[in-house]
Design a protein around this motif. Structure first.
Motif, PDB file in Angstrom:
ATOM      1  N   VAL A   1       7.246 -23.812 -21.272  1.00  0.00           N
ATOM      2  CA  VAL A   1       6.070 -23.236 -20.630  1.00  0.00           C
ATOM      3  C   VAL A   1       5.104 -24.347 -20.262  1.00  0.00           C
ATOM      4  CG1 VAL A   1       4.235 -21.515 -20.826  1.00  0.00           C
ATOM      5  CG2 VAL A   1       6.344 -21.223 -22.154  1.00  0.00           C
ATOM      6  N   GLY A   2       4.721 -24.376 -19.000  1.00  0.00           N
ATOM      7  CA  GLY A   2       3.694 -25.311 -18.546  1.00  0.00           C
ATOM      8  C   GLY A   2       2.327 -24.699 -18.793  1.00  0.00           C
ATOM      9  N   ARG A   3       1.505 -25.413 -19.505  1.00  0.00           N
ATOM     10  CA  ARG A   3       0.169 -24.907 -19.805  1.00  0.00           C
ATOM     11  C   ARG A   3      -0.871 -25.717 -19.045  1.00  0.00           C
ATOM     12  NH1 ARG A   3      -0.314 -21.827 -24.344  1.00  0.00           N
ATOM     13  NH2 ARG A   3      -2.211 -21.216 -23.241  1.00  0.00           N
ATOM     14  N   ARG A   4      -1.896 -25.012 -18.654  1.00  0.00           N
ATOM     15  CA  ARG A   4      -3.031 -25.637 -17.983  1.00  0.00           C
ATOM     16  C   ARG A   4      -4.284 -25.287 -18.783  1.00  0.00           C
ATOM     17  NH1 ARG A   4      -0.267 -23.339 -12.920  1.00  0.00           N
ATOM     18  NH2 ARG A   4       0.888 -25.140 -12.156  1.00  0.00           N
ATOM     19  N   ILE A   5      -5.128 -26.282 -18.993  1.00  0.00           N
ATOM     20  CA  ILE A   5      -6.375 -26.029 -19.708  1.00  0.00           C
ATOM     21  C   ILE A   5      -7.116 -24.916 -18.981  1.00  0.00           C
ATOM     22  CG2 ILE A   5      -8.607 -27.028 -20.354  1.00  0.00           C
ATOM     23  CD1 ILE A   5      -7.092 -29.728 -20.671  1.00  0.00           C
ATOM     24  N   GLY A   6      -7.471 -23.867 -19.726  1.00  0.00           N
ATOM     25  CA  GLY A   6      -8.180 -22.741 -19.144  1.00  0.00           C
ATOM     26  C   GLY A   6      -7.287 -21.644 -18.604  1.00  0.00           C
ATOM     27  N   ASP A   7      -5.945 -21.743 -18.806  1.00  0.00           N
ATOM     28  CA  ASP A   7      -5.066 -20.674 -18.323  1.00  0.00           C
ATOM     29  C   ASP A   7      -5.342 -19.380 -19.095  1.00  0.00           C
ATOM     30  OD1 ASP A   7      -3.468 -20.619 -20.714  1.00  0.00           O
ATOM     31  OD2 ASP A   7      -2.027 -22.035 -19.877  1.00  0.00           O
ATOM     32  N   ALA A   8      -4.657 -18.316 -18.744  1.00  0.00           N
ATOM     33  CA  ALA A   8      -4.943 -16.973 -19.270  1.00  0.00           C
ATOM     34  C   ALA A   8      -4.852 -16.870 -20.793  1.00  0.00           C
ATOM     35  CB  ALA A   8      -4.001 -15.955 -18.626  1.00  0.00           C
ATOM     36  N   ALA A   9      -4.152 -17.782 -21.448  1.00  0.00           N
ATOM     37  CA  ALA A   9      -4.005 -17.714 -22.903  1.00  0.00           C
ATOM     38  C   ALA A   9      -4.606 -18.928 -23.616  1.00  0.00           C
ATOM     39  CB  ALA A   9      -2.528 -17.594 -23.274  1.00  0.00           C
ATOM     40  N   TRP A  10      -5.089 -19.911 -22.865  1.00  0.00           N
ATOM     41  CA  TRP A  10      -5.541 -21.179 -23.450  1.00  0.00           C
ATOM     42  C   TRP A  10      -6.642 -20.947 -24.471  1.00  0.00           C
ATOM     43  CZ3 TRP A  10      -3.343 -25.818 -22.963  1.00  0.00           C
ATOM     44  CH2 TRP A  10      -4.043 -26.905 -23.478  1.00  0.00           C
ATOM     45  N   PRO A  11      -6.601 -21.608 -25.602  1.00  0.00           N
ATOM     46  CA  PRO A  11      -5.602 -22.555 -26.089  1.00  0.00           C
ATOM     47  C   PRO A  11      -4.533 -21.894 -26.956  1.00  0.00           C
ATOM     48  CG  PRO A  11      -7.476 -22.670 -27.550  1.00  0.00           C
ATOM     49  CD  PRO A  11      -7.780 -21.620 -26.496  1.00  0.00           C
ATOM     50  N   GLY A  12      -4.518 -20.580 -27.018  1.00  0.00           N
ATOM     51  CA  GLY A  12      -3.553 -19.865 -27.845  1.00  0.00           C
ATOM     52  C   GLY A  12      -2.168 -19.836 -27.223  1.00  0.00           C
ATOM     53  N   PRO A  13      -1.219 -19.219 -27.920  1.00  0.00           N
ATOM     54  CA  PRO A  13       0.148 -19.117 -27.404  1.00  0.00           C
ATOM     55  C   PRO A  13       0.231 -18.106 -26.254  1.00  0.00           C
ATOM     56  CG  PRO A  13      -0.044 -17.918 -29.460  1.00  0.00           C
ATOM     57  CD  PRO A  13      -1.357 -18.609 -29.247  1.00  0.00           C
ATOM     58  N   VAL A  14       1.244 -18.253 -25.410  1.00  0.00           N
ATOM     59  CA  VAL A  14       1.435 -17.327 -24.291  1.00  0.00           C
ATOM     60  C   VAL A  14       1.960 -15.981 -24.771  1.00  0.00           C
ATOM     61  CG1 VAL A  14       1.728 -19.129 -22.565  1.00  0.00           C
ATOM     62  CG2 VAL A  14       3.744 -18.228 -23.746  1.00  0.00           C
ATOM     63  N   TRP A  15       2.674 -15.965 -25.905  1.00  0.00           N
ATOM     64  CA  TRP A  15       3.234 -14.724 -26.420  1.00  0.00           C
ATOM     65  C   TRP A  15       2.113 -13.807 -26.873  1.00  0.00           C
ATOM     66  CZ3 TRP A  15       5.185 -19.551 -27.463  1.00  0.00           C
ATOM     67  CH2 TRP A  15       6.436 -19.816 -26.914  1.00  0.00           C
ATOM     68  N   GLY A  16       2.144 -12.568 -26.423  1.00  0.00           N
ATOM     69  CA  GLY A  16       1.152 -11.593 -26.836  1.00  0.00           C
ATOM     70  C   GLY A  16      -0.231 -11.840 -26.259  1.00  0.00           C
ATOM     71  N   SER A  17      -0.298 -12.551 -25.149  1.00  0.00           N
ATOM     72  CA  SER A  17      -1.607 -12.929 -24.585  1.00  0.00           C
ATOM     73  C   SER A  17      -2.071 -11.991 -23.475  1.00  0.00           C
ATOM     74  CB  SER A  17      -1.556 -14.358 -24.053  1.00  0.00           C
ATOM     75  OG  SER A  17      -0.647 -14.442 -22.971  1.00  0.00           O
ATOM     76  N   GLY A  18      -1.624 -10.767 -23.507  1.00  0.00           N
ATOM     77  CA  GLY A  18      -2.051  -9.829 -22.484  1.00  0.00           C
ATOM     78  C   GLY A  18      -0.900  -9.403 -21.599  1.00  0.00           C
ATOM     79  N   ALA A  19      -1.227  -8.574 -20.651  1.00  0.00           N
ATOM     80  CA  ALA A  19      -0.202  -8.010 -19.772  1.00  0.00           C
ATOM     81  C   ALA A  19       0.399  -9.079 -18.860  1.00  0.00           C
ATOM     82  CB  ALA A  19      -0.806  -6.884 -18.929  1.00  0.00           C
ATOM     83  N   ARG A  20       1.699  -9.035 -18.768  1.00  0.00           N
ATOM     84  CA  ARG A  20       2.442  -9.919 -17.877  1.00  0.00           C
ATOM     85  C   ARG A  20       2.054  -9.597 -16.441  1.00  0.00           C
ATOM     86  NH1 ARG A  20       8.109  -9.468 -15.984  1.00  0.00           N
ATOM     87  NH2 ARG A  20       8.169  -7.449 -16.979  1.00  0.00           N
ATOM     88  N   ARG A  21       1.992 -10.629 -15.593  1.00  0.00           N
ATOM     89  CA  ARG A  21       1.719 -10.435 -14.168  1.00  0.00           C
ATOM     90  C   ARG A  21       2.954 -10.882 -13.384  1.00  0.00           C
ATOM     91  NH1 ARG A  21      -2.713 -13.991 -12.178  1.00  0.00           N
ATOM     92  NH2 ARG A  21      -1.088 -15.093 -11.110  1.00  0.00           N
ATOM     93  N   PRO A  22       3.834  -9.945 -13.029  1.00  0.00           N
ATOM     94  CA  PRO A  22       5.079 -10.300 -12.339  1.00  0.00           C
ATOM     95  C   PRO A  22       4.820 -10.976 -10.985  1.00  0.00           C
ATOM     96  CG  PRO A  22       5.169  -8.049 -13.145  1.00  0.00           C
ATOM     97  CD  PRO A  22       3.756  -8.511 -13.300  1.00  0.00           C
ATOM     98  N   TYR A  23       5.773 -11.814 -10.587  1.00  0.00           N
ATOM     99  CA  TYR A  23       5.705 -12.469  -9.282  1.00  0.00           C
ATOM    100  C   TYR A  23       5.909 -11.472  -8.146  1.00  0.00           C
ATOM    101  CZ  TYR A  23       5.929 -17.166 -11.330  1.00  0.00           C
ATOM    102  OH  TYR A  23       5.656 -18.318 -12.013  1.00  0.00           O
ATOM    103  N   GLY A  24       6.543 -10.346  -8.452  1.00  0.00           N
ATOM    104  CA  GLY A  24       6.837  -9.369  -7.407  1.00  0.00           C
ATOM    105  C   GLY A  24       7.883  -9.917  -6.450  1.00  0.00           C
ATOM    106  N   GLY A  25       7.687  -9.643  -5.173  1.00  0.00           N
ATOM    107  CA  GLY A  25       8.646 -10.064  -4.159  1.00  0.00           C
ATOM    108  C   GLY A  25       8.801 -11.565  -4.026  1.00  0.00           C
ATOM    109  N   ALA A  26       7.875 -12.346  -4.591  1.00  0.00           N
ATOM    110  CA  ALA A  26       7.946 -13.802  -4.486  1.00  0.00           C
ATOM    111  C   ALA A  26       8.939 -14.412  -5.477  1.00  0.00           C
ATOM    112  CB  ALA A  26       6.565 -14.414  -4.705  1.00  0.00           C
ATOM    113  N   ALA A  27       9.369 -13.661  -6.488  1.00  0.00           N
ATOM    114  CA  ALA A  27      10.236 -14.213  -7.537  1.00  0.00           C
ATOM    115  C   ALA A  27      11.560 -14.748  -7.001  1.00  0.00           C
ATOM    116  CB  ALA A  27      10.473 -13.182  -8.626  1.00  0.00           C
ATOM    117  N   PRO A  28      12.297 -14.011  -6.154  1.00  0.00           N
ATOM    118  CA  PRO A  28      13.577 -14.547  -5.681  1.00  0.00           C
ATOM    119  C   PRO A  28      13.421 -15.847  -4.878  1.00  0.00           C
ATOM    120  CG  PRO A  28      13.483 -12.193  -5.293  1.00  0.00           C
ATOM    121  CD  PRO A  28      12.106 -12.620  -5.729  1.00  0.00           C
ATOM    122  N   GLU A  29      12.396 -15.938  -4.045  1.00  0.00           N
ATOM    123  CA  GLU A  29      12.184 -17.160  -3.263  1.00  0.00           C
ATOM    124  C   GLU A  29      11.808 -18.324  -4.162  1.00  0.00           C
ATOM    125  OE1 GLU A  29      11.877 -20.238  -0.847  1.00  0.00           O
ATOM    126  OE2 GLU A  29      12.895 -18.359  -0.371  1.00  0.00           O
TER     127      GLU A  29
END
Length: 147
Positions: free
Chosen positions: A99-127
């Motif tokens: 997992v690439g983390r960025r200071i101030g991301d949605a879970a920073w500085p905690g772990p990404v697991w259990g950090s709120g609702a997932r935001r799917p890529y939607g139609g952009a995922a296959p590309e």
């Protein structure tokens, strides 16, 4: 007696998008646009832990892990910190998170697991998965030892 066949855990399949098969593992994109997040899933039937792999497979998985980390840094720059984990509490099948983390991301500085609702890529995922697969050709074959 037939050999056991690799089957991807249904939860991993539902939460991620296939990128490519490496010498040992499937490389997958975690379908959460909040974080640059790759998964490596060794195609070893019954493997639950790193220690379930023999020494050669462990070395190969480490080489794939290094490749995935480099890919993530290259394709999702800037990345301030890499988080690498193999928890398996919810999905026992052996898989590694990169997992690439960025200071101030949605879970920073905690772990990404259990950090709120997932935001799917939607139609952009296959590309995005296709772009990541194409960029793998830039990695020298020598970086991945033969199985």
């Amino acid at each position: 007696m037939p050999l056991p066949v690799f089957e991807l855990d249904p939860r991993l399949a539902a939460d991620s998008v296939f990128i490519a098969d490496g010498p040992l593992s499937q490389l997958r994109l975690m379908d959460d646009a909040r974080f640059p997040w790759l998964l490596l899933v060794p195609r070893v039937p019954g493997a639950l832990e790193w220690v379930d792999l023999d020494g050669a497979a462990q070395r190969l998985l480490l080489a794939e892990l290094n490749m995935a980390a480099s890919l993530l840094r290259e394709q999702f720059a800037p990345v301030d910190k890499l988080n690498i984990g193999a928890l398996g509490n919810l999905v026992p099948q052996l898989h590694l998170h990169v997992v690439g983390r960025r200071i101030g991301d949605a879970a920073w500085p905690g772990p990404v697991w259990g950090s709120g609702a997932r935001r799917p890529y939607g139609g952009a995922a296959p590309e995005l998965a296709s772009r990541l697969a194409r960029s793998l050709s830039g990695f020298p074959e020598a970086a991945l030892p033969a199985p």
